[in-house]
Design an enzyme around this catalytic site. Structure first.
Site, short mmCIF file in Angstrom:
data_model
loop_
_atom_site.label_atom_id
_atom_site.label_comp_id
_atom_site.label_asym_id
_atom_site.label_seq_id
_atom_site.Cartn_x
_atom_site.Cartn_y
_atom_site.Cartn_z
N LYS A 15 0.81 -1.23 0.00
CA LYS A 15 0.00 0.00 0.00
C LYS A 15 0.84 1.27 0.00
CE LYS A 15 -4.23 -1.95 1.87
NZ LYS A 15 -5.38 -1.77 2.72
N LYS A 34 -4.58 -10.07 -7.29
CA LYS A 34 -5.78 -10.25 -6.48
C LYS A 34 -6.84 -9.22 -6.87
CE LYS A 34 -5.37 -7.91 -2.40
NZ LYS A 34 -5.37 -7.57 -1.01
N LYS A 64 -10.01 -3.26 -4.93
CA LYS A 64 -10.54 -1.95 -5.27
C LYS A 64 -9.42 -0.97 -5.57
CE LYS A 64 -13.00 -1.84 -1.81
NZ LYS A 64 -13.89 -1.95 -0.68
#
Ligand code: TYM
Length: 346
Positions: A131, A212, A215
């Site tokens: 992230k 994967k 969003k």
């Protein structure tokens, strides 16, 4: 110091070693619409196992603050996610459903637990690496986020945490720091086990079966949202990439087909082997056409219930406030115990 090793999949018994009914805790971030990965990896299992356990489910709005968020959007997404849980079958009569920031014990516990968590442990978290990669606005919250997640779980004497594969490392950290606290300050926390199902724990992007479904990194056609209209679902399934060949048969060299077969199998209740048999000699076209209908059939009732529930947001707020009261009644005494054992308060 590392916690004793664990089995990664929970067993569906309803009493633990202590003889009490086993407690399940899980949470999701209110970061926009839920997708099929969230549903098949987590929410669906929460619903199907609901009767076997004592359940605590949480909309983790504090976690969402770890990335830049708009306050108006965050509040709307929080309500919408809780409404989606209800639409998918979470029953507030048997389950505690609440919003994380309503139970302030989580934030205080996080500070206390940060004193038993090591910098190096956080630095090893792969989600943080993923992230933060390529961002120049990485917040301290994104780094310390796994401690908050650990507190979410530990405050409720949780036995089992039903999640997708990507959360496994966070549950392992939860066990490690819970164990460390127990060793340093005396037996305080139950050490939870991740409940990760062999099927559906990692639903892949429709346009790239090596990534994967997500969003944050996905393109419009890579994910199916729970609120997608039937035509959007049909279009996305039609465009889903497939592997070379034409036979509907999975295998180690067929990542795209494996993913579509998993989705078909979980939503239809037929095993992958049965589905492969059903489509012998029929080719990808027929399979994808039917897969789209299986998805439409499962998601339409959820979308329709969501529309009905959206008409009465005050009722959802009432359920969440009641859930927060019930959650506080468990988390409060546990936090008091932590404070006491750590020598806080005079
Ligand atoms: P979050 O909000 O990213 O995801 C919610 C749940 O969906 C699962 N999931 C998937 N499962 C299968 N395939 C996929 N492609 C896929 N994408 C997401 C996730 O594994 C998760 O179970 N840190 C957590 C939220 C959290 C939490 C907790 C979870 C906060 N506190 C305490 C459990 C217990 C997160 O960001 O999940």
């Amino acid at each position: 110091m590392v916690a004793p090793t664990i089995q990664s999949t929970g067993t569906a018994t309803d009493t633990g070693t202590t003889g009490r009914r086993q407690r399940v805790f899980s949470g999701m971030q209110p970061s926009g619409n839920l997708h099929l990965g969230n549903y098949l990896g987590a929410l669906r299992n929460w619903v199907t196992q609901q009767e076997a356990y004592t359940n605590v489910f949480c909309v983790v709005d504090l976690h969402a603050l770890s990335l830049p968020t708009d306050p108006v959007e965050l509040r709307a997404n929080t309500l919408e996610l809780a409404t989606t849980f209800l639409a998918a079958g979470i029953d507030p009569a048997q389950t505690i459903l609440f919003v994380q920031s309503d139970v302030r014990e989580h934030s205080e516990a996080q500070w206390l637990m940060s004193s038993v968590t090591q910098f190096g442990e956080l630095r090893r978290m792969t989600q943080f690496k993923d992230k933060s990669d390529g961002r120049d606005d990485v917040s301290a919250a994104l780094f310390t986020y796994p401690i908050l997640q650990a507190c979410d779980i530990l405050l409720y004497d949780t036995d089992l945490v039903p999640v997708g594969e990507d959360q496994k490392q966070h549950i392992e950290l939860t066990r490690d720091i819970g164990h460390r606290f127990n060793t340093r300050y005396g037996e305080t926390f139950v050490l939870p086990r991740p409940d990760i199902k062999p099927e559906g724990a990692r639903i892949m992007a429709l346009d790239n079966p090596l990534k994967k479904m997500s969003k944050s990194s996905g393109t419009a056609n890579s994910l199916i949202y729970l609120v997608d209209e039937p035509d959007a679902i049909r279009r996305k399934v039609r465009r889903a990439v497939t592997d070379s060949g034409s036979e509907v048969r999975g295998g180690t060299d067929k990542p795209a087909l494996n993913n579509l077969l998993t989705i078909y199998s979980l939503l239809s209740g037929r095993s992958v082997a049965q589905v492969e048999q059903d489509y012998e000699g029929k080719g990808y076209g027929a399979f994808k056409g039917d897969l789209a209908e299986v998805v439409v059939e499962k998601l339409t009732p959820i979308r329709e219930r969501l529309e009905t529930l959206n008409a009465d947001p005050d009722e959802v707020r009432r359920i969440l406030h009641d859930g927060a009261d019930r959650a506080r009644a468990i988390a409060g005494p546990k936090l008091d115990q932590m404070r006491d054992r750590m020598g806080l308060g005079i």
